[in-house]
Design a protein around this motif. Structure first.
Motif, short mmCIF file in Angstrom:
data_model
loop_
_atom_site.label_atom_id
_atom_site.label_comp_id
_atom_site.label_asym_id
_atom_site.label_seq_id
_atom_site.Cartn_x
_atom_site.Cartn_y
_atom_site.Cartn_z
N VAL A 6 1.06 -0.86 0.24
CA VAL A 6 -0.20 -0.45 0.27
C VAL A 6 0.60 1.45 -0.05
O VAL A 6 0.78 2.24 -1.03
CB VAL A 6 -0.99 -0.24 1.34
CG1 VAL A 6 -1.58 1.29 1.77
CG2 VAL A 6 -1.69 -1.46 0.81
N ALA A 7 2.10 1.25 0.59
CA ALA A 7 2.72 2.35 1.06
C ALA A 7 3.78 2.48 -0.28
O ALA A 7 3.18 3.76 -0.83
CB ALA A 7 4.13 2.33 2.07
N TRP A 8 4.42 1.52 -1.20
CA TRP A 8 5.10 1.69 -2.29
C TRP A 8 4.19 2.50 -3.01
O TRP A 8 4.76 2.84 -3.92
CB TRP A 8 5.23 0.32 -2.13
CG TRP A 8 6.05 0.41 -3.44
CD1 TRP A 8 7.60 0.45 -3.70
CD2 TRP A 8 6.11 0.53 -5.17
NE1 TRP A 8 7.84 0.04 -4.37
CE2 TRP A 8 7.28 0.56 -5.98
CE3 TRP A 8 5.22 0.24 -5.83
CZ2 TRP A 8 7.25 0.77 -6.91
CZ3 TRP A 8 5.29 0.26 -7.28
CH2 TRP A 8 6.89 0.21 -7.42
N VAL A 9 2.97 1.28 -3.48
CA VAL A 9 1.77 2.16 -4.81
C VAL A 9 1.06 4.00 -4.63
O VAL A 9 1.67 4.34 -5.05
CB VAL A 9 1.12 1.27 -4.89
CG1 VAL A 9 -0.81 1.84 -5.26
CG2 VAL A 9 0.95 -0.05 -5.08
N LEU A 10 1.11 3.69 -2.85
CA LEU A 10 0.91 5.60 -3.28
C LEU A 10 2.03 6.64 -3.03
O LEU A 10 1.97 7.50 -3.43
CB LEU A 10 -0.08 5.47 -1.28
CG LEU A 10 -1.53 4.66 -1.08
CD1 LEU A 10 -1.89 5.28 0.06
CD2 LEU A 10 -2.28 5.07 -2.52
N ASN A 11 2.96 5.88 -2.89
CA ASN A 11 4.52 6.39 -2.90
C ASN A 11 4.33 6.76 -4.55
O ASN A 11 5.07 8.00 -5.33
CB ASN A 11 5.69 6.05 -2.33
CG ASN A 11 6.71 7.03 -2.44
OD1 ASN A 11 6.72 8.42 -1.75
ND2 ASN A 11 7.98 6.44 -2.79
N ALA A 54 -1.41 -3.89 -8.44
CA ALA A 54 -2.24 -2.76 -7.36
C ALA A 54 -1.91 -1.54 -7.94
O ALA A 54 -0.54 -0.85 -8.28
CB ALA A 54 -1.66 -2.76 -6.07
N ILE A 55 -2.59 -0.80 -8.21
CA ILE A 55 -2.41 0.67 -8.25
C ILE A 55 -3.89 1.39 -7.19
O ILE A 55 -4.02 1.31 -6.55
CB ILE A 55 -3.53 0.70 -9.60
CG1 ILE A 55 -5.03 1.03 -9.77
CG2 ILE A 55 -2.37 0.46 -10.84
CD1 ILE A 55 -5.46 1.55 -10.75
#
Length: 88
Positions: A6-11, A54-55
């Motif tokens: 989640v953190a990687w995708v949002l970043n 994931a996006i």
């Protein structure tokens, strides 16, 4: 859901919806842009909880990907637009 994914995708999305390419429509209480993480192949359908599935997307695009009549067309376009994605 893996918090690191989640953190990687949002970043990686940098506050821009990876579907409609518009900035997040509002900010969270902590000042970060509000986007949601969507798994292109649902976890319930044995999709992987990894960054290639994931996006980061705005709430409107998220709802459309779940319930919209054009969701299959949008899904296909995402695999062409977001280069890290891999069809599962």
């Amino acid at each position: 859901r893996d918090a690191e994914v989640v953190a990687w995708v949002l970043n990686a999305s940098s506050g821009i919806c990876e579907c409609c390419e518009k900035p997040a429509s509002f900010k969270r209480m902590n000042g970060s842009p509000f986007l949601e993480v969507h798994h292109l192949r649902r976890l319930a359908d044995d999709g992987s909880d990894i960054v290639t599935n994931a996006i980061g997307i705005c709430p409107n695009c998220h709802r459309e990907l779940h319930y919209g009549v054009n969701r299959e067309t949008i899904l296909s376009s995402l695999y062409l637009k977001v280069l890290r994605l891999i069809i599962e």
